[in-house]
Enzyme design. Structure first.
Site: not given
Length: 322
Positions: A135, A138-139
């Site tokens: 992701c 997300c990261d």
């Protein structure tokens, strides 16, 4: 009603499932959260989470999920650590079976999530959370300022990841096993027009390099057999997701990819069964949106159960599994 019949059974213990259990239990529902043998969902595979509201310093993914599950228990939800092996939606109350027990419920919230598809490399598993992620939204912010980020894949998610990473890194390298993308024309045009994004065609990642963190990838050209090492600080795998819906096949309407089809946000094709999180949401796939869907599913379940108990709602139950 039989005391052993739960008002709400929540299947899955990621952000969607835990939030649903919190809201259902606080709403006065007799609630069971079937958490699985290894509870917590996809956040158990992450390190620090910096984009979940309320944690300005960030929080480790497993700790966040432990807290959410504890909050569900404090709200009054019962938690069972077992895997659901099947359901029977042809009878009411519904039946939910695990490996060792059988439960009955007036409503069910399906929050079983969707797992990222991976390359299957030993180095990928070893460096998970150390630069390898499924992701980017997300990261990737954790690697802001990186000289290079690698995205593996050629679909819509891969192009969205590449464009997102281009806002954070000096360069983004997209590695695709074919000679053309599967992404929509609009996303392709945006990616091709971005000067930070370069493409490596007809190639696969053979190994992700690094010991304590990602330092690069070894890539093999499928046509020539030649290999090259591409230095990078992060690798985002975007080759698809697999929703955990097999036990609901024949009971709930699924789309061609296996995701649960919903209407009014969280209602499924069966009255009294609701879906929350990545099991039906293939657009956002964020912990906070999953939690939001969990809240919606619980509120709908509460309304449904209250209607059943008052005799206002009469569930339309399918005859049998097909």
């Amino acid at each position: 009603m039989d005391r052993e019949v739960y008002d709400v059974i929540v299947i899955g213990s990621g952000p969607a499932g835990c939030t649903a259990a919190i809201y259902a239990a606080r709403g006065g529902m007799k609630t069971l959260l079937i958490a699985g043998v290894t509870p917590g969902g996809q956040l158990m595979l992450t390190t620090i989470v910096e984009n979940f509201p309320g944690f300005p310093e960030g929080i480790m993914g497993p700790e966040l999920m432990d807290r959410m599950r504890e909050q569900a228990e404090r709200a009054g939800a019962e938690v069972v650590y077992d895997e659901v092996t099947g359901v029977d939606l042809s009878t009411y109350p519904f039946i939910v079976r695990t490996g060792s027990q059988e439960f009955r419920a007036l409503s069910i919230i399906v929050a079983t999530g969707a797992a990222s598809k991976w390359l299957g490399l030993e180095s990928e598993r070893r460096l998970m959370g150390k630069g390898v992620s499924g992701c980017a939204t997300c990261d990737a912010p954790l690697f802001k300022g990186a000289k290079n980020m690698v995205v593996v894949g050629g679909g819509d998610s891969a192009m969205e990841y590449a464009l997102f990473c281009a806002n954070l890194a000096e360069r983004v390298t997209v590695i695709h096993r074919r000679d053309k993308l599967r992404a929509s024309r609009a996303l392709q045009e945006r990616a091709f027009a971005n000067p930070k994004i370069t493409f490596v065609w007809n190639s696969v990642v053979e190994e992700i390099l690094g010991e304590e963190r990602v330092t690069g990838v070894r890539v093999r050209n499928l046509k020539t057999g030649e290999t090259q090492v591409i230095p990078c600080e992060a690798v985002f795998i975007a080759i698809g997701h697999a929703p955990a819906t097999e036990i609901f096949r024949g009971w709930l309407e699924l789309d061609e990819e296996g995701y649960i089809v919903t209407h009014d946000y969280v209602k499924t094709s069966v009255d009294g069964v609701f879906a929350a999180g990545d099991v039906h949401d293939k657009k956002y796939r964020q912990a906070v949106t999953a939690a939001g869907f969990g809240c919606m599913a619980a509120l709908e379940a509460i309304r449904f159960v209250e209607g059943v108990k008052l005799g206002i709602v009469k569930p339309r139950i399918p005859a049998s599994s097909s």
